[in-house]
Motif scaffolding. Structure first.
Motif, PDB file in Angstrom:
ATOM      1  N   PRO A 112     -29.967   5.383 -21.733  1.00 24.80           N
ATOM      2  CA  PRO A 112     -30.355   6.152 -20.543  1.00 24.80           C
ATOM      3  C   PRO A 112     -31.848   6.131 -20.203  1.00 24.80           C
TER       4      PRO A 112
ATOM      5  N   ARG B  35     -27.748   5.603 -14.598  1.00 21.68           N
ATOM      6  CA  ARG B  35     -28.082   4.278 -15.106  1.00 21.68           C
ATOM      7  C   ARG B  35     -27.058   3.784 -16.120  1.00 21.68           C
ATOM      8  N   ASP B  36     -27.318   4.134 -17.350  1.00 17.76           N
ATOM      9  CA  ASP B  36     -26.554   3.518 -18.425  1.00 17.76           C
ATOM     10  C   ASP B  36     -26.410   4.558 -19.536  1.00 17.76           C
TER      11      ASP B  36
ATOM     12  N   GLY C  21     -30.688   9.624 -16.585  1.00 19.03           N
ATOM     13  CA  GLY C  21     -30.393   8.224 -16.903  1.00 19.03           C
ATOM     14  C   GLY C  21     -28.920   8.010 -17.221  1.00 19.03           C
TER      15      GLY C  21
ATOM     16  N   LEU D 143     -35.479   4.541 -19.471  1.00 23.34           N
ATOM     17  CA  LEU D 143     -36.101   3.272 -19.086  1.00 23.34           C
ATOM     18  C   LEU D 143     -37.087   2.864 -20.193  1.00 23.34           C
TER      19      LEU D 143
END
Ligand code: CA
Length: 423
Positions: free
Chosen positions: A154, A149-150, A145, A156
């Motif tokens: 990280p 992602r972020d 993540g 979800l």
């Protein structure tokens, strides 16, 4: 004496560093050049005990199930259920004890039933009915993540509530030693406008443990923690080979497909749940508290050391690239199985559940090259100046795993696979 008793000794010589002392007795399927029909055996030290021979000679009493070991998969034995698993393991343990004469003093039978391990060929130990792969290491999901992602968020939103998984392919589960052909697929690097079709350029491994399901559950039925546990026959080492570039392009919106479908390797010996009993412990604290159907009363994690070694062409010996432990898993195998059946999904004898990549909190505990090389930005350095971000043709990967007791270990042996070119 209980087959896990630390005081047990066998008349078969077993080195203290062996994965296969009398307290282990993992099941596998093997054949020999003299007797090419695959049958079921257990590993003891450097030997394999032929259970089909012991059954036919009347040394193991399976009642109506006589002949169950003279088969090329362990499924029929697993179908007999936990009580028979336990009785059989106890009987095999008795037959191998230093103070039991039945096999020890029968030279003719020993010659037929106790075979040097280097003289047998090991096969896939079970007929894999279904393969499901989970994503249950918080450290692994956090690493992935963070990369894709972020960094600040990280995981979800579902990750801390559901053991995330997908239904994989049983058809390409292979035994250790099977060559792995580099997969082909659609590739579209972020910089390219359109996809092309060709050999994967970002081939990876995933360090996992496979759970072997030995009992069925009925369609429409949920499982309790105790019911799920009782369905687990044992565990194998599992390498969930992964094509990162194929995955990156295909996985939206339905998840992995061809990126995970070309090969999954497992170790040839199934270590029984019973043999791992002394090594159980509680997993990490789960926060937020899972929904009631996923809550655990028992320690369902295991203190199990894991090691990954890579040997590139030209290297004299494999080099360790990851050492970690199965105990870090956030979601346990029991929780995975409870969740798997929770919708009403039926489970079969011979189903295989991958734990998901096992990474630990430290850098040396990352269970995939994606994480080790941080998506190719920090290639791992191997002896001889060799560097790797992802796997190249000729590379060989081997996993080892074991639970360390006082003066003995309950081990898995090895799962190995070597990459061969796609054409
Ligand atoms: Ca996986």
């Amino acid at each position: 004496m209980h087959p896990n008793d630390p005081g047990l000794r066998s008349f078969v010589d077993v080195d203290p560093s062996s994965d296969f002392p009398i307290r282990n007795l993992p099941y596998g399927v093997f054949s020999t050049s003299n007797s090419p029909a695959p049958r079921v055996g257990v590993a003891i030290g450097n030997h394999v005990l032929d259970l089909a021979v012991l059954d036919s000679e009347g040394l193991i009493d399976l009642g109506a199930a006589k002949g169950v070991f003279a088969q090329s998969a362990i499924n029929a034995f697993m179908a007999l259920g936990p009580k028979v698993w336990s009785q059989t393991r106890t009987r095999i343990s008795q037959l191998l004890r230093h103070d039991n004469a039945e096999l020890r003093d029968n030279a003719a039978l020993r010659k037929r039933a106790l075979l040097p391990r280097d003289q047998v060929t090991l096969h896939l130990p079970l007929e894999v009915k279904g393969f499901t792969d989970f994503y249950s290491s918080k450290e692994h999901a956090t690493n992935v993540g963070t990369m894709f992602r972020d960094k600040t968020n990280p995981l979800l939103p579902n990750w801390l509530h559901i053991p995330i998984g997908y239904n994989g392919r049983a058809s390409t589960v292979v035994v250790s030693g099977t060559k792995v052909k580099r997969p082909r697929g659609q590739l579209k690097p972020p910089s390219a406008e359109l996809p092309t079709f060709g050999p994967c350029k970002r081939l990876d491994f995933e360090l996992e443990i496979g759970v072997v399901i030995g009992q069925p559950s009925a369609m429409g039925e949920m499982l309790t923690e105790a019911q799920a546990e009782a369905m687990i026959f044992g565990f194998v080492l599992l390498n969930d080979w992964s094509a990162r570039d194929i995955q990156q392009w295909e996985y939206v919106p339905l998840g992995p497909f061809q990126a995970k479908a070309f090969a999954t390797s497992i170790s040839p010996w199934i270590v029984t749940r019973e043999a791992l009993e002394p090594f159980r412990l509680h997993g990490p604290t789960q926060d937020p508290m899972p929904l009631p159907y996923l809550q655990q009363r028992q320690p369902n994690n295991y203190d199990m050391a894991l090691d990954v070694a890579l040997r590139a062409p030209g290297m004299a010996a494999p080099a360790s690239i990851c050492t970690t432990n199965f105990k870090y898993m956030y979601w346990s195998s029991v929780q995975q199985l409870v969740h798997h059946a929770s919708s009403g999904c039926a489970m079969n004898v011979g189903d295989l559940l991958g734990s998901g990549t096992i990474s630990g909190p430290e850098k040396h505990q990352r269970g995939s090259l994606l994480e080790i090389s941080w998506n190719g930005t920090e290639p791992v350095e191997l002896p001889g100046g060799i560097k790797r971000s992802f796997l190249e043709d000729g590379d060989s990967l081997s996993f080892h795993g074991w639970c360390q007791g006082n003066g003995y270990r309950i081990g898995f042996g090895e799962v190995e696979g070597t990459i061969v070119p796609s054409a």
